[in-house]
Design an enzyme around this catalytic site. Structure first.
Site, PDB file in Angstrom:
ATOM      1  N   HIS A 176      -4.632   0.985  -6.153  1.00 23.17           N
ATOM      2  CA  HIS A 176      -5.738   0.036  -6.182  1.00 23.17           C
ATOM      3  C   HIS A 176      -5.217  -1.399  -6.131  1.00 23.17           C
ATOM      4  O   HIS A 176      -5.888  -2.288  -5.596  1.00 23.17           O
ATOM      5  CB  HIS A 176      -6.567   0.208  -7.466  1.00 23.17           C
ATOM      6  CG  HIS A 176      -7.367   1.472  -7.508  1.00 23.17           C
ATOM      7  ND1 HIS A 176      -6.824   2.661  -7.933  1.00 23.17           N
ATOM      8  CD2 HIS A 176      -8.647   1.727  -7.177  1.00 23.17           C
ATOM      9  CE1 HIS A 176      -7.761   3.599  -7.874  1.00 23.17           C
ATOM     10  NE2 HIS A 176      -8.861   3.071  -7.419  1.00 23.17           N
ATOM     11  N   ASP A 188      -9.336   7.034   1.344  1.00 21.05           N
ATOM     12  CA  ASP A 188      -9.653   6.467   0.048  1.00 21.05           C
ATOM     13  C   ASP A 188     -10.289   5.101   0.315  1.00 21.05           C
ATOM     14  O   ASP A 188     -10.311   4.627   1.466  1.00 21.05           O
ATOM     15  CB  ASP A 188      -8.381   6.351  -0.804  1.00 21.05           C
ATOM     16  CG  ASP A 188      -8.672   6.359  -2.299  1.00 21.05           C
ATOM     17  OD1 ASP A 188      -9.828   6.126  -2.693  1.00 21.05           O
ATOM     18  OD2 ASP A 188      -7.732   6.615  -3.078  1.00 21.05           O
TER      19      ASP A 188
END
Length: 622
Positions: free
Chosen positions: A269, A342
């Site tokens: 992330h 993702d």
């Protein structure tokens, strides 16, 4: 340009049928038939318990009627703020305008013809079951009311444990590592079936679960307890079982994060992890659960924003790697289902290329669905321009759209997508589902240390308990906080338990307060959360031990805490701090159930990480 053609005013029609009966399915069928008038006969099939599927010829016919703009949109799965598809709160309208350039989910679908929506708690999509069902209906109607409208994939991350988007009163199960500790494929399949049944009743038809990563790095900051464990064969068995459970409930399961995110010390992330495994190690470790998922008929596989030089030495993340996605996943592993990225807003995929290049490169690599780009306008127009300029062919888009439509067909979405209150009432958070979750959780708590028969505690001779420790925010909409849940569960078991939260970094004053409170208790239960060598949680435990009172440590996230607490005489692992896992741990502490969980990961010694303190399979009982 995005599609701005006009259609039915969905805002005047409300967000869908909230009464009983099957009227929603009939409305949906009429809309689909009207959209594909040229193949009406092909789509007219009776409603049965087993949803209808469309053959390749009929799906190809649908694709042939789509404009290029509609095809581009079908590739995107996008976030949107709001509890309603047409009438969200003003704050959510403002957030949508700021980030997406539209006011509502219905406008997003009208403008970009996206093929899917992802629900998030922070986007206010999942406030309560009836609201979620109405939001799903509103999204489906907004799409089906468009010219050539198609049913939507509505997705979320319902992994259970540390990552959930739909909270209480839905049934919440132990997370993956707890299920790994239980070691039961039957429990994993039951979890998938019940969770899938509840999601489908809410109009959610795609779940980004299970996590197929093999977590072999205790320092992994992003996977950890989201993984079933460190043994690839055990992980593979549980992944396959959960996949079958979800898909038996007509919810698309998603194995993630290919080619394997279990050995990273960087969170994708916020950074760009590099996996240093050899090709041989990848085959023996990371690939095993994905092969198992494919053999189980997995509907979709999510990519990882990681660099894996042994599989592709270009320096590109796997999400953008043709050698990894087309060469290995499609070619060597033989997978022909949907491949989804993702989130494209994560730093791991944005490090090397701009947001306009990432979606194009992902499609060139072999991706089918583009998840949640930072700017839908930038990403959508980049893909459209790539086709117009010849960098991508329309035929390439058609390949992905066919896979997406196959998935929608397998899920029965062409045979009715609207849900109602009666279905919610019959499926979501029922007594039998909740009881099943509790029974599964009771098979997962792992007793790591129990010197001198410290456990179970005795409500007759040790009636007064103090519960201290970390109170991290509830990860999945459970009631929390952990110390309060534990104290309440122990009180229900016949003790008088008092909660005193001390946090993940207790101060000297807080530790003094806990030590003083311990003087009036017969025993102390302390919840630990990712204890490190320098953590003041260690000081708290040591000071409590010095009182001479029996101290029970419960690791409420990673089981590795036990290595940092050499003085404790009783230590358990619950693998998460959700209510269902804490209730189960309380029953073990109170002796109401016997501990049955076994470590699904090894715990290394704190003073010498090359040596194992407790191996996979370790677990004591009474």
């Amino acid at each position: 340009m995005p599609d701005t053609s006009t259609g039915s005013d969905t805002s005047k029609r409300g967000t869908g049928n909230t009464g009983g009966g099957g009227g929603g399915a009939r409305l949906s069928r009429r809309t689909v038939l009207a959209a594909g008038a040229g193949i009406t006969a092909a789509l007219t099939v009776p409603t049965t318990a087993r949803a209808a599927t469309l053959d390749e010829r009929r799906l190809q016919a649908l694709i042939s009627r789509m404009s290029l703009q509609e095809k581009v949109g079908q590739l995107f799965v996008m976030r949107v703020y709001g509890a309603s598809a047409t009438a969200p709160d003003q704050a959510d309208i403002d957030a949508n305008l700021s980030e997406l350039g539209v006011r509502t989910a219905a406008e997003l679908i009208q403008k970009y013809r996206v093929g899917g929506i992802i629900y998030f708690t922070w986007a206010h999509n999942t406030q309560n079951p009836y609201q979620i069902a109405e939001l799903s209906n509103g999204i489906q109607k907004a799409s089906l009311d468009r010219p050539r409208g198609l049913p939507m994939l509505i997705a979320t991350d319902q992994e259970h444990g540390a990552v959930c988007r739909v909270g209480e009163p839905a049934t919440l199960f132990p997370g993956a590592m707890a299920i790994g500790a239980g070691g039961s494929a039957a429990d994993a399949r039951t979890l998938g079936r019940i969770s899938g049944t509840e999601l489908r009743a809410l109009g959610i038809n795609q779940d980004y679960s299970p996590d197929a990563d093999v977590n072999v790095n205790p320092a992994n900051p992003v996977i950890g307890v989201r993984s079933f464990g460190a043994d690839p064969a055990a992980v593979a068995e549980l992944v396959a079982a959960e996949v079958k459970g979800y898909q038996s409930a007509q919810v698309a399961a998603t194995a993630k994060h290919f080619p394997g995110h279990g050995d990273t010390a960087v969170d994708s992330h916020y950074g760009f992890p590099v996996i240093t495994h050899s090709r041989e190690l990848w085959e023996k470790l990371d690939a095993v659960p994905f092969r198992s998922a494919i053999a189980a008929g997995i509907d979709s596989i999510m990519t990882a924003h990681i660099e894996f030089p042994a599989l592709d030495d270009s320096g590109d993340p796997a999400t953008l790697s043709e050698p990894i996605l087309t060469g290995i996943l499609r070619g060597e592993l033989g997978y022909d289902g949907v491949v989804i990225t993702d989130s494209l807003g994560m730093e791991g995929v944005r490090t090397k290329y701009g947001d306009d290049r990432v979606p194009v490169l992902a499609l060139k690599a072999g991706v089918d669905q583009l998840l949640n780009p930072p700017s839908i306008d930038t990403a959508w127009n980049a893909v459209l321009k790539a086709v117009q300029d010849g960098e991508l062919t329309e035929a390439r888009l058609d390949e992905s759209i066919l896979r997406i439509l196959r998935l929608k067909s397998r899920l029965g979405l062409f045979d009715g997508v609207l849900v109602d209150r009666k279905g919610v009432d019959h499926a979501v958070g029922t007594k039998s589902h909740l009881a099943t979750a509790d029974r599964i959780a009771e098979r997962t708590t792992t007793l790591l240390v129990n010197e001198g028969g410290t456990l179970p505690l005795n409500r007759h001779t040790q009636p007064r308990l103090l519960v201290v420790g970390a109170d991290p925010d509830s990860p999945s909409g459970t009631t929390g906080p952990p110390t309060g849940v534990l104290a309440a569960a122990l009180t229900e078991a016949g003790f008088t338990a008092t909660a005193l939260p001390t946090g993940t970094s207790p101060s000297a004053a807080t530790i003094d307060q806990a030590v003083a409170a311990a003087q009036a208790a017969d025993a102390v239960v302390v919840g630990t959360y990712n204890v490190s060598a320098s953590s003041s949680q260690r000081t708290l435990v040591d000071r409590l031990l010095a009182t001479g009172k029996p101290v029970v440590a419960l690791a409420v996230r990673n089981p590795y805490d036990v290595a940092q607490l050499p003085g404790v005489r009783a230590c358990l692992a619950s693998y998460c701090w959700t209510d269902v896992e804490l209730r189960a741990a309380a029953k073990v502490i109170a002796g109401r159930v016997k501990p049955r969980g076994k470590l699904p990961v090894p715990v290394q010694r704190a003073d010498d990480p090359t040596k194992v303190l407790y191996p996979i399979g370790h677990g004591l009982t009474y």
